[in-house]
Design a protein around this motif. Structure first.
Motif, PDB file in Angstrom:
ATOM      1  N   TRP A   1     -27.220  24.284  35.770  1.00 49.53           N
ATOM      2  CA  TRP A   1     -27.928  23.104  36.287  1.00 49.53           C
ATOM      3  C   TRP A   1     -29.376  23.479  36.621  1.00 49.53           C
ATOM      4  O   TRP A   1     -30.308  22.755  36.285  1.00 49.53           O
ATOM      5  CB  TRP A   1     -27.192  22.574  37.525  1.00 49.53           C
ATOM      6  N   VAL A   2     -29.548  24.647  37.242  1.00 45.33           N
ATOM      7  CA  VAL A   2     -30.884  25.112  37.633  1.00 45.33           C
ATOM      8  C   VAL A   2     -31.701  25.494  36.394  1.00 45.33           C
ATOM      9  O   VAL A   2     -32.840  25.049  36.224  1.00 45.33           O
ATOM     10  CB  VAL A   2     -30.778  26.315  38.604  1.00 45.33           C
ATOM     11  N   VAL A   3     -31.098  26.306  35.497  1.00 55.03           N
ATOM     12  CA  VAL A   3     -31.810  26.808  34.314  1.00 55.03           C
ATOM     13  C   VAL A   3     -32.208  25.661  33.385  1.00 55.03           C
ATOM     14  O   VAL A   3     -33.310  25.634  32.841  1.00 55.03           O
ATOM     15  CB  VAL A   3     -30.946  27.846  33.552  1.00 55.03           C
ATOM     16  N   LEU A   4     -31.325  24.678  33.223  1.00 57.51           N
ATOM     17  CA  LEU A   4     -31.609  23.558  32.318  1.00 57.51           C
ATOM     18  C   LEU A   4     -32.556  22.533  32.962  1.00 57.51           C
ATOM     19  O   LEU A   4     -32.896  21.527  32.353  1.00 57.51           O
ATOM     20  CB  LEU A   4     -30.312  22.845  31.905  1.00 57.51           C
ATOM     21  N   GLY A   5     -32.974  22.787  34.203  1.00 63.62           N
ATOM     22  CA  GLY A   5     -33.873  21.870  34.891  1.00 63.62           C
ATOM     23  C   GLY A   5     -33.230  20.514  35.140  1.00 63.62           C
ATOM     24  O   GLY A   5     -33.890  19.480  35.134  1.00 63.62           O
ATOM     25  N   ALA A   6     -31.905  20.518  35.353  1.00 68.56           N
ATOM     26  CA  ALA A   6     -31.155  19.303  35.680  1.00 68.56           C
ATOM     27  C   ALA A   6     -31.260  18.218  34.613  1.00 68.56           C
ATOM     28  O   ALA A   6     -31.149  17.029  34.911  1.00 68.56           O
ATOM     29  CB  ALA A   6     -31.577  18.751  37.046  1.00 68.56           C
ATOM     30  N   ARG A   7     -31.468  18.635  33.353  1.00 69.94           N
ATOM     31  CA  ARG A   7     -31.517  17.648  32.260  1.00 69.94           C
ATOM     32  C   ARG A   7     -30.675  18.111  31.080  1.00 69.94           C
ATOM     33  O   ARG A   7     -30.539  19.300  30.821  1.00 69.94           O
ATOM     34  CB  ARG A   7     -32.963  17.457  31.775  1.00 69.94           C
ATOM     35  N   CYS A   8     -30.131  17.131  30.312  1.00 71.36           N
ATOM     36  CA  CYS A   8     -29.404  17.445  29.086  1.00 71.36           C
ATOM     37  C   CYS A   8     -30.423  17.929  28.048  1.00 71.36           C
ATOM     38  O   CYS A   8     -31.493  17.350  27.914  1.00 71.36           O
ATOM     39  CB  CYS A   8     -28.674  16.212  28.573  1.00 71.36           C
ATOM     40  N   ARG A   9     -30.088  19.005  27.305  1.00 75.41           N
ATOM     41  CA  ARG A   9     -31.030  19.573  26.331  1.00 75.41           C
ATOM     42  C   ARG A   9     -31.333  18.600  25.188  1.00 75.41           C
ATOM     43  O   ARG A   9     -32.406  18.618  24.606  1.00 75.41           O
ATOM     44  CB  ARG A   9     -30.464  20.869  25.733  1.00 75.41           C
ATOM     45  N   THR A  10     -30.385  17.746  24.827  1.00 78.10           N
ATOM     46  CA  THR A  10     -30.560  16.851  23.691  1.00 78.10           C
ATOM     47  C   THR A  10     -31.186  15.517  24.076  1.00 78.10           C
ATOM     48  O   THR A  10     -32.208  15.121  23.518  1.00 78.10           O
ATOM     49  CB  THR A  10     -29.193  16.564  23.013  1.00 78.10           C
ATOM     50  N   CYS A  11     -30.558  14.818  25.051  1.00 80.82           N
ATOM     51  CA  CYS A  11     -30.995  13.450  25.331  1.00 80.82           C
ATOM     52  C   CYS A  11     -31.899  13.356  26.570  1.00 80.82           C
ATOM     53  O   CYS A  11     -32.373  12.275  26.907  1.00 80.82           O
ATOM     54  CB  CYS A  11     -29.791  12.520  25.479  1.00 80.82           C
ATOM     55  N   GLN A  12     -32.105  14.478  27.250  1.00 78.19           N
ATOM     56  CA  GLN A  12     -33.001  14.521  28.414  1.00 78.19           C
ATOM     57  C   GLN A  12     -32.515  13.704  29.615  1.00 78.19           C
ATOM     58  O   GLN A  12     -33.258  13.508  30.563  1.00 78.19           O
ATOM     59  CB  GLN A  12     -34.431  14.070  28.039  1.00 78.19           C
ATOM     60  N   THR A  13     -31.265  13.215  29.552  1.00 78.60           N
ATOM     61  CA  THR A  13     -30.731  12.472  30.694  1.00 78.60           C
ATOM     62  C   THR A  13     -30.613  13.408  31.900  1.00 78.60           C
ATOM     63  O   THR A  13     -30.233  14.568  31.740  1.00 78.60           O
ATOM     64  CB  THR A  13     -29.328  11.915  30.364  1.00 78.60           C
TER      65      THR A  13
END
Ligand SMILES: [Zn+2]
Length: 258
Positions: free
Chosen positions: A59-71
């Motif tokens: 959650w932290v590494v991905l910046g709280a966003r989905c890699r594909t849809c940015q949700t």
């Protein structure tokens, strides 16, 4: 085993279990299997890779966003994972390696799931509460509170709330408490026994009244706002299971029969 190591391992296992509790919290209210399909983005449905499934870290590494849809990924995920990890670590420290620790961990996980689902959906799924009653009773044959206190706890816990719900319905002709609350308190009674179930009910009612007063104050007198009582029962039960025994001893110390 070294105490520090034991607590650390417990917290790590807790984080992974917390990840699974998130799946339960998301899927149980919408009637989907908790084992299949594997975790996917709640928005674009893309299946998650292993490194997107790491508790808290992803959650932290991905910046709280989905890699594909940015949700945006809900803050609920790392919160539940951290809470479960903390609960496992604290319980491991408090109870040490024992059957009681296993019982309290299962109980704690059930409370976390019920707390979150009731808060969001005003719902307490039977798939948690009913097996919970059976598991709590089963544990009571080999550890605290003993099977008699457990059985009485389930009956008194469920029965007292059922009576309150029934009385409220007769007087007000509307549902105040749901049968979910009744089954949940029966489950709590099975796990921690009748004395601490009474403590749970008192603490949950007190917490509910405090929050209720704040809500009424902020909303300038709107009493219709339905507060999910199961959420308060979960908090009350967690407090009763930990500080409850000391509280009961303290009270009995003050209480001198004439
Ligand atoms: Zn997505």
């Amino acid at each position: 085993m070294n105490t520090f190591l034991f607590i650390s391992v417990a917290a790590l296992v807790g984080a992974v279990i917390g990840s699974f509790l998130n799946v339960c919290i998301y899927r149980l209210p919408i009637d989907r299997s908790i084992v299949f399909p594997p975790s996917a983005c709640e928005s674009c449905k893309r299946e998650l890779s292993w490194y997107e499934n790491l508790p808290i870290v992803s959650w932290v590494v991905l910046g709280a966003r989905c890699r594909t849809c940015q949700t945006r990924l809900s803050f609920r995920h790392p919160l539940i994972e951290a809470l479960t990890a903390a609960m496992f670590g604290a319980a491991a420290w408090y109870y040490g390696p024992s059957v009681l620790l296993a019982s309290r961990l299962v109980f704690g996980c059930a409370l976390i799931v019920l707390f979150a689902i009731d808060l969001e959906h005003h719902l307490l799924p039977n798939v948690i509460t009913l097996p919970g009653i059976a598991v709590g009773l089963a544990f009571s044959f080999v550890t605290e509170p003993g099977w008699i206190a457990s059985l009485v706890g389930a009956v008194v816990g469920g029965g007292s709330l059922w009576l309150i719900a029934e009385a409220y319905y007769r007087i007000r002709h509307e549902d105040g408490l749901g049968m979910g609350d009744v089954k949940m308190l029966a489950m709590i009674g099975a796990f921690i026994g009748w004395p601490l179930t009474i403590v749970t009910l008192m603490m949950a009612s007190f917490a509910g009244a405090c929050v209720g007063l704040v809500v009424i104050a902020l909303r300038k007198g709107d009493l219709k706002y339905a507060l999910p009582f199961g959420t308060f029962l979960a908090v009350g039960a967690a407090l009763a299971a930990t500080v409850g025994p000391g509280l009961v001893r303290w009270y009995l110390g003050f209480y001198r029969p004439l």
